[in-house]
Structures are given as C-alpha cells and as structure tokens.
Design a protein around this motif. Structure first.
Motif, PDB file in Angstrom:
ATOM      1  N   LYS A  96      12.883 -59.031 -40.370  1.00 43.96           N
ATOM      2  CA  LYS A  96      12.810 -57.605 -40.140  1.00 43.96           C
ATOM      3  C   LYS A  96      11.511 -57.060 -40.746  1.00 43.96           C
ATOM      4  O   LYS A  96      11.226 -57.267 -41.937  1.00 43.96           O
ATOM      5  CB  LYS A  96      14.016 -56.944 -40.799  1.00 43.96           C
ATOM      6  CG  LYS A  96      14.194 -55.493 -40.469  1.00 43.96           C
ATOM      7  CD  LYS A  96      15.484 -54.994 -41.100  1.00 43.96           C
ATOM      8  CE  LYS A  96      15.663 -53.518 -40.855  1.00 43.96           C
ATOM      9  NZ  LYS A  96      16.851 -53.021 -41.529  1.00 43.96           N
ATOM     10  N   GLY A 122      27.310 -44.957 -35.017  1.00 40.71           N
ATOM     11  CA  GLY A 122      26.161 -45.843 -34.858  1.00 40.71           C
ATOM     12  C   GLY A 122      26.405 -47.257 -35.327  1.00 40.71           C
ATOM     13  O   GLY A 122      25.458 -48.014 -35.530  1.00 40.71           O
ATOM     14  N   ARG A 150      22.242 -59.181 -30.385  1.00 36.83           N
ATOM     15  CA  ARG A 150      22.352 -59.753 -31.718  1.00 36.83           C
ATOM     16  C   ARG A 150      23.259 -60.968 -31.619  1.00 36.83           C
ATOM     17  O   ARG A 150      24.358 -60.878 -31.055  1.00 36.83           O
ATOM     18  CB  ARG A 150      22.970 -58.711 -32.660  1.00 36.83           C
ATOM     19  CG  ARG A 150      23.329 -59.220 -34.036  1.00 36.83           C
ATOM     20  CD  ARG A 150      22.110 -59.223 -34.962  1.00 36.83           C
ATOM     21  NE  ARG A 150      22.469 -59.778 -36.241  1.00 36.83           N
ATOM     22  CZ  ARG A 150      22.944 -59.059 -37.253  1.00 36.83           C
ATOM     23  NH1 ARG A 150      23.084 -57.748 -37.115  1.00 36.83           N
ATOM     24  NH2 ARG A 150      23.237 -59.636 -38.401  1.00 36.83           N
ATOM     25  N   VAL A 178      22.759 -45.897 -29.049  1.00 31.45           N
ATOM     26  CA  VAL A 178      23.602 -46.932 -28.420  1.00 31.45           C
ATOM     27  C   VAL A 178      25.052 -46.473 -28.467  1.00 31.45           C
ATOM     28  O   VAL A 178      25.564 -46.124 -29.528  1.00 31.45           O
ATOM     29  CB  VAL A 178      23.437 -48.289 -29.144  1.00 31.45           C
ATOM     30  CG1 VAL A 178      24.423 -49.298 -28.570  1.00 31.45           C
ATOM     31  CG2 VAL A 178      22.012 -48.784 -29.000  1.00 31.45           C
ATOM     32  N   GLU A 191      24.788 -52.295 -37.869  1.00 32.60           N
ATOM     33  CA  GLU A 191      24.104 -51.050 -37.538  1.00 32.60           C
ATOM     34  C   GLU A 191      23.442 -51.204 -36.176  1.00 32.60           C
ATOM     35  O   GLU A 191      22.825 -52.229 -35.882  1.00 32.60           O
ATOM     36  CB  GLU A 191      23.034 -50.768 -38.597  1.00 32.60           C
ATOM     37  CG  GLU A 191      23.562 -50.512 -39.972  1.00 32.60           C
ATOM     38  CD  GLU A 191      23.912 -49.058 -40.190  1.00 32.60           C
ATOM     39  OE1 GLU A 191      23.640 -48.262 -39.287  1.00 32.60           O
ATOM     40  OE2 GLU A 191      24.471 -48.739 -41.260  1.00 32.60           O
ATOM     41  N   LEU A 192      23.526 -50.176 -35.379  1.00 34.44           N
ATOM     42  CA  LEU A 192      22.939 -50.217 -34.049  1.00 34.44           C
ATOM     43  C   LEU A 192      21.791 -49.214 -33.970  1.00 34.44           C
ATOM     44  O   LEU A 192      21.781 -48.220 -34.722  1.00 34.44           O
ATOM     45  CB  LEU A 192      23.986 -49.864 -32.990  1.00 34.44           C
ATOM     46  CG  LEU A 192      25.160 -50.838 -32.899  1.00 34.44           C
ATOM     47  CD1 LEU A 192      26.253 -50.237 -32.032  1.00 34.44           C
ATOM     48  CD2 LEU A 192      24.699 -52.164 -32.304  1.00 34.44           C
ATOM     49  N   PRO A 193      20.840 -49.442 -33.090  1.00 34.50           N
ATOM     50  CA  PRO A 193      19.776 -48.442 -32.900  1.00 34.50           C
ATOM     51  C   PRO A 193      20.365 -47.112 -32.450  1.00 34.50           C
ATOM     52  O   PRO A 193      21.444 -47.072 -31.845  1.00 34.50           O
ATOM     53  CB  PRO A 193      18.901 -49.062 -31.795  1.00 34.50           C
ATOM     54  CG  PRO A 193      19.221 -50.502 -31.802  1.00 34.50           C
ATOM     55  CD  PRO A 193      20.633 -50.624 -32.261  1.00 34.50           C
ATOM     56  N   ALA A 194      19.658 -46.046 -32.751  1.00 32.65           N
ATOM     57  CA  ALA A 194      20.155 -44.721 -32.393  1.00 32.65           C
ATOM     58  C   ALA A 194      20.319 -44.620 -30.878  1.00 32.65           C
ATOM     59  O   ALA A 194      19.502 -45.134 -30.119  1.00 32.65           O
ATOM     60  CB  ALA A 194      19.182 -43.654 -32.887  1.00 32.65           C
ATOM     61  N   GLY A 254      18.824 -54.367 -26.353  1.00 31.30           N
ATOM     62  CA  GLY A 254      18.896 -55.225 -27.533  1.00 31.30           C
ATOM     63  C   GLY A 254      20.072 -56.179 -27.507  1.00 31.30           C
ATOM     64  O   GLY A 254      20.962 -56.073 -26.667  1.00 31.30           O
TER      65      GLY A 254
END
Lengths: 626, 311
Positions: free
Chosen positions: A327, A539, A560, A519, A514-517, A558
């Motif tokens: 990251k 989120g 994961r 989603v 945690e997810l990107p804003a 995205g």
C-alpha cells in the motif's frame, strides 16, 4: 393432546363443512329412484308386512349416516395431526448432535466419518418410539438445528439428508450448551453426540447439562489416524523490501509410521517449487522459503504421498495464502531540517514524503501519517502522528507531557514484542540526553530508561501516536540499522492494518474490509466458484469464509483476494476418540433399538376411517343398512 | 331432437319399441298354415266348415243311430238294421261346421311392460291365432280389453280377412286400467254365439283373476288363458332405495329393496302362479304361461301345440 397439523379451530371448521357436505350427499343418496313396475299391488302385499319393521329400518339408516359422519370426523381429526402434548410426562425428548467438522471428512471408515455418523443417527431415529421427539443439529464452529423437535420421520430424514461437511472445527461445548437449552424443562431429556472428538468438557456445558437433567450419550466415530497435513502455511513481505516475500510451510505426519511426501508450491497458478520430504511418525517439519519473488497474490501448497500411502483426510493436503498487498503511503514530515529523518524516510519506495517547516504546517489532511520533529501542532492532528523530541518546543499540542531531562539514559527496558521494535536491536543505543515522557493509562512504554519512559506508543481519540523523548542528533541511533527499522515500523504501525497483513484467515473467522468510497455492492466468489452478494455497511464489508481456498471480493473498479485455511485447532491428529468423559464418568453409548414402525396417531385415525368405510360399503352393498 | 324417456323397468319409448309393421313375416305365415285349431268341444256352426259338429246332419261321417220319429227324413232310415232287429232306426251323420274363435287381448297399461312390450307380443300371438283360425275357415273375432270396455273386431271368416285383423291390431296401445271382469261381461253380451275364447293378458287385475275367468266360463265359452310374463317381473333386477310406480295406475310406493324382500317377492309371485294354475285346473280352463323373451314363433309352434290348443 395437541394438533400439529390443522389448528383446533380449523379442525372444527373443516368438520362442520365436511359434515354438512356428508349430510347433503347422504340425503341425495337416499333420494329414491323411480322404477316402473307392472303391478304394484303385488309389492304392496309385501310392504304391509314390512311396515312393522319401519322403525328398525329408520334406525339402520341412521346408523349408516352416523357411520359416514364418524368417518368424516376421523379423517378431519387425522388432518389435525393430533399428538401427545410436548409437556406430557410420557414423551421423551432427544437432541442428536452430529459433528460435521472438517475431520469428519476422514475416510478411515467407508465412505467417511460423517456419513457413518448420519447412518448411526438414522438408526436412532428409526428405533425411536411413537412417544419420542427428536431434534437433529449439525455441529461445527456453530450449532445449526436442522429439524424441529418432532417425531415426524420424514422431517427427521430430511434433516439427516441436510447434514453437510464443514471446513471448520467443532465446538462441542457450544453444542452441548445448545442441547441443554433445548431440553431444559422437557421430559425424558437426552442428548447424543456423534463425533470423532471427545475433548474434556468445559465446566459451563457440563453444569448446563446437569442442571437440565440431560442424559448425555456419546457415539464415537472413526477407526484410525493416518494423515499427513500442511499444518501451517503463511507468507509475509519483508519490511525493508516489500518486493520480496518470506514463506513458511509446516508439515505434520499424524500417522504412526514414516511417510515420504512431495510438496508442491504454486504462485499465481505457476509451480515455483517441488520438494520431496521424509516425515517421521508424529514429526513436524518446517520449511522457510526466504526469497519468494514474482508472486503477485496467490500462493498454494499441495502435499502428495511420494509413494503409495494412505491419507485419511485429503482436505489438509492443500493450503492457501495471499501475499499481503503493498500500500503506498503519504507521510507529512514537519521539521526545521533533519537529514537523518529525511534519509530514513527515503528508504521505502512506496512511501511518498512531503517535508514542511513548522511554520508552514497547516494540517495533515490527505496524509496517512505525520511526523513532528522538534515541533508541535497547534491542534491535535487528524492522522496518526510521530512526535520526535516534543519537549524541544513549549507551545502546541502534544499527546504526552515531558518531565525532567535525563542525562545519558539507556534503553533499560524494551518491549521487544511490540511491532515498533520488530527486527531491531536497540539495547546499546547511546543517548546523550532525553526528556522523560509522562504516560497516561493506556499508553504503552516501548522503551524506557529506569528513570523514565523514552519511547511511548498509544492512542488519543482513536488515533495512534508514538513519541520519542530525545533528539535523534543527540544519539547514535541514526547510525544504526535500528533507526530506519524503527521509523518504518512506526509508519507501518500507523497505517497498516494487522488484519491486512495476514496471509490467510481461518475458516469461520470473520474479517472486515474497508472499501473505497462509493462502493455499494460487493460480490463474493467462493473457492467452488459460487457467487453471492455481500451487504456493504458504513463503507465496509464483512466476510466469513466457510470453505478452504481462495476467496475473492469484487466491486466496481476493484478486487481483493483472500485465502481461507483450516483452523489450526482442527489440525490435530485424526485419532478418533474412544470415549468421552464428563465429570469423571465415561459417557455411555446410546442403546439402538430395533427399527420399529412408529405410526403417528393420524395414520391410525385414517386406518379406522377406512375400515369404517369398508364396513359401510359392505353393509350397503349387502343391503344391511339400506 | 327427441330424447328417449327411460324409466327403469318399463319401455315406454315408442322409438325403442319394435314397429308393428312386421307383426308377421312370410316364413312365419307359412309355418302357421299347417296348424289347425282344435277344440275339445264342438260347437254348432252356422255354415259348413272343416270342423265336426255334434249336430247330425248332412255330413258324410256316420255318428250314431236313433229311433225313427214322425217327421224324420225317412231317407236316413237304415233298412239293414230294420231287417236284423225289426225296428226303424235312423242313421245320424256328423255335420262339419265352422268354429267361432274369440281372441281377447288385454290392452291395459301393464301390457306396456317388458322388452319387447307384452302388448306387442300379445298382438303377434293374436294375429297368429287369428291367421290359423281363418286358414281353417273358422270365424274369428278380436276384442281389445281396456278400462272395462271391449273394442272389438266383428266376427269374420276367410283367409283374406287376416289383413283386417292386422289393421285392427296395429293401432292398439297399452294404456288405461284393466277391469277385465267388466270388459269380459261386455264381450259376452256382444257375442251370443259360443266358441273358443282365448284371453291374452298378464292377468294383473287389481280385482283378481278369478272373476274375469269365471265370466268367460259362465258365458259358456271354451276358455284358454295365454298369460304373458316378462323376465323382469319374475326376477326384477332391483335394489336399494326405490320409488315404485305402477305402470297402469301411476300409483307410487316407496320401498327399500333388499335381497330378503326380493326373495319374498319371488315367493309371492310363485304363490300367485300356483293359485292361478290351481284355479284354472279346477275350472278346466286352459292356461299357458308365456315368457315374452321366447320368440313368438316358438311360443306358438311349441308351447301352444303342447298345450293342446293347436292340432
């Protein structure tokens, strides 16, 4: 007596309607057909003789109607499915707990332990009497009831068919607490555990069983323990070179004889190493691959017998791990100028560093961490912060106050297991002078002189901080390898979630991501390629993997990858338990009676109804009741 | 479109019944030509015919002797006898005379019962008997009995009169009550000349069968009863809750037919048959019970021959 089919009111309504229809049909049936005869006086002479028996004829008609109504009543009550009341003292209640944990997939018995347990349970169900109610529950990491407390063989059969092997371990304590809760207050309470494990019960479940008056029985499942397993499989990135990874594999031979196995490692689907290993009986062998490069995400290990051998549990012959994501971090360095600090920050190519003077500092919004070198912010920062020598300035915010200046302090006490000190050696660092830090409850003193704390880690309002009570330039720490490690460990501790650094999760263990804003929807793809949508809240998405292997979460723009591995506690020797001991007493096995056809009351009601129908039909056609 | 009316046990649908145009076919008529009607009594006839009479007259068959009396035709004196015994004896000859045959056909409602209806069967019997009688040069009269009245075909003779008989029989329908005694009294009053009376009936008269038979006897008719019986009434295929309807009177009775009741019905039928046979035997009345399921040709050629009605 209680109705488990139609309710009493429904039974009465049906009885009224069906009785009315029966009466109507009866009246229709008794409407006479008109038949012409040539000479009715001949019949009249006969009818004169029969008038004396007209009363008896009417009575016979009435009997026929009563028979029909009785048949209707019996069939209606059969629809109500009447049973003995649950609280009847004559009714016995039993909970069948079927262990469906991962080791029940062992094939030391045909076809596997779980199927043998289900067959045993089926025999218990078949032998249950008409006054016995049974509830079937599957036991793995949780307890899942698969049927109500019933004597309906069809429901119980369906429940047994629904028992499915899990990849998680079995929580017997929870299962027995569940049984105690279900059976509390019920007559003839008993619980039967069908399992290959029989750990000593914790006190809680044992007391709960005793309080509920539950008669516990145990059915051991399994025959032998011949198993070679991958008992540990983990990968991590090196702190100072995150392009490289380190891989740990541990193998365990649970058999009573040596095994020769072949271990294959795959990275992103490509084979990267194959080894043949000799494992002694009961041995644990570790292999560390200290330079795994070129693997982006997924690592898989597979174990195979190099020679013809027998492995009773195939599922632990494969292990999966995901290389932790790298990251990029943004760090703000507030300093009037510190070459050692700035040089150390350049070591991590994934770190973007901005340097400002204390006068230029206008907040740390948009950064992952901020470093105050001999500086204090006017307001508490909104991100995690490292304070270096906060005592050098008097104004501004600091999470810790400083005390008296210490001359030539040493790191007398080091909390070596703290993430800040990972891979460091700081016991002999020389410090010219330092300020002792004043901690508050909850703070962790990472390094301290006997006169006061020198390195402190903690949290203020949900944000982590680390404070160094000395100026780097007053020490020889910048000349040591420990300095950049300490600095990078600090930044990592601030910004990297420990959870994200794990290469695999245990089956049944929940993790929140945690997810990107923006989603709103996440698709989960399980190892068997089945897909389902997971809800997103605040989120974040929570995943609880239920199967061993690679899991993938996808969202617009995205993805994961996650790996799920067997819980370490399940990877014990496969040796089946022979007996279970509770409160110093061996739990006896249940008695399996011969299968007895347990006909529910409605079946008897229906049989009686059909018998009456047959009698009525016979008497009608024999002209006895007409 | 016309829907058939089906009432169990009866056959009232005209379309269902055979037509009356085929009462006789040609073969049937030929077989009847060889039969002769016989009578155990000989009645006086008005004209010569092929039947012997007790009346001595101009016939060729010797009958007896009797003493000569004044006024006798002395051409009939047997002189050979006078030579042997010395008394005048007159030779008597049997005179051949014609016979009056009265066919009484019950046309009450109960004759509509059966398959084929008993009336149709009775018409065939009547026509056959009439044909035989006419063929033997006898005088034939047919009377339809219904509701106490007697509709009749006047006595006629000659073979070619058979078509008149057919014309009389064809339109007859089974309806109305029986009242045989009244109808026969009317018949006796209409027919003074005695002869053979053949009653074709099921004898279902609410007032009993004795009175009508006695009425014929007392009027000095040689009486033959052809009683028609349908298998359905001898062995009724009935069971259950029924409303019986009298085919003649329309009277209804509710009854529950059980095997026991059927047995009692059969016993009552047998007892009635027995009583009828005993009565007819006692009164020297010919009785033949005919099952309408037997073809009428067979009944006429066999049953009646064995019964002595046909020569």
């Amino acid at each position: 007596m209680q109705f488990t089919g139609l309710t009493l009111s429904q039974v009465l309504m049906t009885l009224g309607a069906a009785g009315g229809v029966t009466l109507l049909l009866y009246l229709l049936r008794t409407r006479r057909r008109r038949v012409q005869v040539p000479f009715i006086p001949l019949w009249e002479s006969l009818l004169r003789d029969r008038r004396s028996s007209r009363l008896f004829q009417s009575l016979r008609h009435l009997i026929s109607l009563l028979l029909a109504l009785l048949v209707v009543a019996l069939l209606t009550f059969a629809l109500g499915d009447p049973r003995d009341r649950e609280d009847s003292p004559d009714v016995a209640h039993q909970v069948l707990l079927i262990d469906a944990s991962v080791t029940m997939g062992a094939t030391d018995v045909e076809p596997n332990r779980l199927q043998v347990a289900v067959d045993q349970a089926r025999r218990l169900v078949a032998g249950a009497g008409a006054r016995q109610r049974i509830l079937i529950a599957q036991v793995d990491a949780s307890v899942t009831p698969l049927s109500p407390m019933t004597d309906d063989p069809r429901l119980l059969d369906e429940a047994l068919d629904a028992v499915a092997l899990s990849d998680s371990g079995a929580d017997h304590g929870r299962a027995l607490e569940f049984a105690a809760a279900v059976l509390a207050g019920r007559s003839g309470a008993s619980a039967v555990l069908l399992s290959d494990r029989a750990e000593p019960l914790p006190e809680g479940p044992a007391v709960a069983l005793a309080d509920a008056g539950v008669d516990l029985r145990f059915v051991p499942i399994g025959r032998r323990s011949e198993n070679v397993a991958i008992s540990a499989f983990a990968v991590r990135r090196y702190p100072l070179d995150k392009n490289r990874s380190e891989l740990l594999v541990e193998l365990h031979n649970g058999s009573d004889h040596a095994e020769r196995v072949e271990l294959t490692l795959r990275g992103d689907g490509q084979t990267i190493d194959v080894q043949t290993l000799e494992l002694e009986a009961g041995a644990r062998v570790r292999r560390v691959y200290d330079d795994v490069t070129g693997v982006r995400s997924e690592l898989e290990a597979e174990l195979r017998a190099a020679e013809a051998g027998h492995d009773d549990l195939p599922i632990d012959d494969r292990a999966h791990a995901v290389v932790p994501e790298r990251k990029a971090m943004r760090v703000l360095c507030v300093t009037a100028g510190n070459r050692y600090l700035e040089a150390a920050l350049l070591l991590d190519e994934y770190m973007q560093v901005d340097v400002v003077t204390p006068a230029e500092y206008a907040g740390a919004a948009g950064y992952d961490a901020v470093i105050f070198d001999a500086a204090r912010p006017p307001e508490p920062p909104t991100v995690p912060a490292l304070y270096i020598d906060p005592g050098a300035v008097a104004d501004g915010h600091t999470p810790l106050e400083t005390r008296a200046s210490l001359e030539r302090p040493f790191f007398d006490r080091l909390r070596r297991k703290h993430p800040l000190l990972r891979f460091t050696a700081m016991a002999d660092v020389n410090i010219a002078s330092a300020d002792a830090l004043v901690t508050v409850p909850g703070d962790v003193v990472v390094a301290a002189d006997r006169r006061g704390a020198l390195v402190v880690a903690g949290e203020r309002e949900g944000l982590r901080f680390v404070a160094l009570g000395f100026d780097l330039r007053d020490t020889d720490l910048p000349l040591r390898v420990a300095w950049p490690l300490l600095l990078l460990n600090t930044i990592e501790w601030f910004t990297v979630d420990e959870q994200e650094q794990r290469s695999s999760l245990d089956v049944g263990e929940s993790t929140t991501i945690e997810l990107p804003a923006g989603v709103e929807q996440v698709t989960h793809m399980a190892p068997d390629a089945s897909e389902r949508t997971l809800p997103v809240r605040d989120g974040r998405v929570t995943l609880t993997p239920e199967r061993v292997g690679f899991h993938e979460l996808r969202w617009p723009g995205g993805r994961r990858a996650l790996a799920a591995a067997l819980d370490g506690s399940t990877l014990r020797p496969l040796a089946p338990a022979e007996a279970m001991v509770v409160a110093g007493r061996a739990v006896p096995p249940p008695t399996v009676p011969e299968p007895a056809p347990a006909r529910p009351p409605w079946a008897w009601l229906a049989l009686v109804a059909f018998a009456l129908l047959a009698i009525e039909w016979l008497t009608f056609h024999r002209r006895w009741t007409v | 479109m016309r829907w058939p009316i089906r009432v169990r046990g009866a056959h009232t649908d005209p379309a269902d019944a055979p037509g009356d145009d085929d009462l006789f076919d040609e073969a049937f008529q030929k077989r009847l030509e060889y039969l002769a009607l016989v009578s155990r009594r000989v009645f006086r006839g008005r004209t010569r015919a092929e039947r012997r009479s007790r009346k001595t007259g101009t016939g060729v068959e010797f009958a007896d002797y009797r003493r000569y009396a004044a006024g006798d035709d002395y051409r009939q004196i047997d002189w050979n006898v006078y030579g042997r015994i010395g008394r005048l004896m007159l030779r008597l000859y049997e005179e051949e005379e014609d016979l009056s045959v009265y066919i009484l056909l019950d046309c009450s409602g109960s004759m509509a019962f059966g398959r084929p209806p008993k009336l149709r069967y009775g018409k065939q019997l009547a026509a056959a008997l009439a044909y035989v009688a006419l063929n033997n040069l006898d005088r034939v009269s047919i009377t339809a009995l219904r509701d106490g009245s007697a509709e009749r075909l006047a006595p006629t003779r000659g073979r070619n009169r058979i078509f008149t008989v057919f014309e009389f029989l064809r339109p007859l329908q089974a309806d109305g009550g029986t009242h045989l005694a009244d109808a026969i009294s009317t018949f006796a009053a209409q027919n003074k000349r005695r002869g053979v009376a053949i009653l074709i009936s099921d004898l279902y008269d609410p007032l009993g069968f004795e009175e009508p038979i006695n009425a014929l006897r007392f009027a000095r008719f040689e009486t033959h009863i052809l009683r028609l019986v349908s298998p359905d009434e001898a062995e009724p295929n009935l069971h259950g809750e029924l409303e019986l309807v009298d085919s003649e009177t329309g009277l209804t009775r509710q009854v529950t037919v059980t095997p026991a009741l059927l047995a009692r019905y059969r016993a009552a039928q047998a007892e009635r048959d027995q009583r009828l046979e005993a009565f007819c035997g006692e009164k020297q009345v010919g009785l033949s019970t005919l099952d309408i399921s037997v073809p009428p040709e067979e009944a006429i050629l066999n049953v009646l021959r064995h019964g002595g009605l046909l020569a």
